[in-house]
Design an enzyme around this catalytic site. Sequence first.
Site, PDB file in Angstrom:
ATOM      1  N   GLY A 274       0.592  -0.662  -0.179  1.00 40.58           N
ATOM      2  CA  GLY A 274       0.246  -0.119  -0.238  1.00 40.58           C
ATOM      3  C   GLY A 274       0.892   1.088   0.015  1.00 40.58           C
ATOM      4  CG  ASP A 327       8.930 -10.504   1.405  1.00 43.78           C
ATOM      5  OD1 ASP A 327       8.520 -10.069   0.331  1.00 43.78           O
ATOM      6  OD2 ASP A 327      10.060 -10.057   1.510  1.00 43.78           O
ATOM      7  NE  ARG A 343      -3.619   3.582  -5.182  1.00 49.61           N
ATOM      8  CZ  ARG A 343      -3.544   4.683  -5.348  1.00 49.61           C
ATOM      9  NH1 ARG A 343      -4.624   5.479  -5.698  1.00 49.61           N
ATOM     10  NH2 ARG A 343      -2.909   5.201  -4.800  1.00 49.61           N
ATOM     11  CG  HIS A 347       1.981  -1.378 -12.502  1.00 48.80           C
ATOM     12  ND1 HIS A 347       1.711  -0.437 -12.680  1.00 48.80           N
ATOM     13  CD2 HIS A 347       2.595  -1.332 -11.295  1.00 48.80           C
ATOM     14  CE1 HIS A 347       2.967   0.864 -12.592  1.00 48.80           C
ATOM     15  NE2 HIS A 347       2.419   0.708 -11.458  1.00 48.80           N
TER      16      HIS A 347
END
Length: 465
Positions: A274, A327, A343, A347
Site C-alpha cells: 500500500g 514482505d 493497487r 504491474h
Amino acid sequence: MSALDALVQIIANGVKDIQAKSAQRDTPYPTQDTPLGPESERLQSDLAAEAAPVVAAAWQLIATLKHPQSYLLDLAFLSFLSGSLSVAEAAYVPDVLREAGTKGLHVNDIAAVKNVDAGKLGRILRYLASRHIFEEVTPDVFRNNRISSALCTGKPVQEMLGSPIDRWDGTNGVAALISMTGENNQWGNAWLAEHLLDPATGHSQEPNEAAWQRAMRTKLTVFDWMELPEHALYLRKFGIAMRANTNAAEDAIATRGFEWASLPAGSLVVDVGGGVGNFTMALAKAHKHLRYVVQDRHAVVKEGEQLWKANMPDLIDRSTVQLQGHDFFAEQPIKNADVFALRYVTHNWSDKYANKILSHLRDAAQPTTKLVVIDHISDYMCRDSGTATDIPGAAKPQAPEPLLPHADSATGWKYSMDICMMSVANCQERTLGHFIELLKDAGWKLERVCRFEPPLPQQLVCSPL
Ligand SMILES: C[S@@+](CC[C@H](N)C(=O)[O-])C[C@H]1O[C@@H](n2cnc3c(N)ncnc32)[C@H](O)[C@@H]1O
C-alpha cells in the site's frame, strides 16, 4: 467522407458539445490562461469522457497531416521533454514563477535560485513553452500558464531551499511524479534497445535484470536501490508520486467501483503493498466504518507513519488504520481480511513474481474474502481482441472509426507506463485476458471489472476459486 474529414468532424462536434455542457454550468471551458482553480478543474475532470475522442482525433489528425519522417522525429525527440520537465521541477521554476506572479521573471533571476546556468535554463523553458508548458512573455521572461502551474508544490521557495527532500510533502504528487519520470525512469529507457537485443538479458523476467539495472550498473531492484541511505530523496519522492494519478479523484475511487460502503462495520481491508497509504487514505476519509491495515516494506512504512501523523493522526491513534511492515513474498500474516486490495502492485512484477504475491493472498483468504486488484488494463489496438468474455464489466465500448478502437487508452500514458515497467523491472501492464489467466493460476476467479475513465486505473474484483 474521407478520414481527414471524419477526424475534423469529431473534433468540431466534440468541442461544440464540451462548450454547450460548460455553458450549462455557467463555467467557460478553461484555456491556457485560466488559472487553476477547483471549479475549472472539476469541469475538466467531469468532461474528460467528452474530451477523450476530441483529443484522440487531434492526435490522429497530426499523425495524418505530418510527413511520416517528421512525425517520427518529433516523437523520438520527446524524451528530452521529459528531461526538461525534470530540470524545471528540480530548479523550482514553477514555484519561483508562482511567487513572481503574472508579470513573470527574467531567466537570470529564475536560474539564480538554484544556481543553474541561465542560458541553459532559458533554452529548457523555451522548449517547454513551445509545448504549452510555461509562457515566454518577452524574450527570456517566463511566467506560469495553467499547465505549468500544475507543477507547483505551493510551498514558499525559501522553505523548499531549506529542505529539498520535504518539498513534495502534502502535495498532490504531480511534481514528484514528473520529476521521477524525467530522471529515474529515463535511465532504463536509454538502454532499452541494447538490453532487449542482448540475448543474455533480453528474455529475463527478473526484477533486478532490466535495462534500468544495466544503466545503473547495479543488481539491486529499484525498490532496494531507493532504500539506500544516499537515495532517501528518491524514496520520499516515490511514495508521494503514487498519489499523482488519483489524488484529484479520491471521491470517485472511494465511492465508485467496489462497494466499500456496503461492507459491514468493522470489516478489515488490507492494502497490500500500500506504499505510504495513499489509497487507504482515500478510503478511510469516505468509509469510517471500516478497519484498515496498510502493508509495505519496513522503510516505506516509516515514511507512511510520518504522512499519517501529519494528515490523519486521529485514525492512526484510534487504530482504525494500522501500518505494518510486511514482505508480500512471505506468508500473509492476516488471515481474517474481508478485502485484500492491491493497487499498482501487479504491474511492478513479471508473472512469476505476481503469481507469488497473489498465491500468498489466496492462502490467507477466507471463502468470503474479496481481492480487488487495481491496475491499468491494456487494450489491444485492433478491433477484435479475441477475448470474448461474459464477465460483468469486461466488455468495453469501442470508439467509432477512423479512430483507434480504444482511443482513450492510446492518448494517455498507460502504454508509456507499460514500457517504463519493462525498462525498470521486466514487469508490465496486462490485458484483461492476461489478468484472467494470472489470477486463475494463483487460485482467484475474476468476478467483475469496475471501469473508470483513464487515467484512473481499473478495479478487478475477485473471489477465491
Ligand atoms: C507502485 S507502488 C504502489 C503503492 C500503493 N499501492 C499506491 O497505490 O499508492 C508499489 C509498492 O509496492 C511496495 N513493495 C515492493 N516490494 C515489496 C515487498 N516485497 N513487500 C511489500 N511491499 C513491497 C513498494 O514499496 C511500493 O510502495
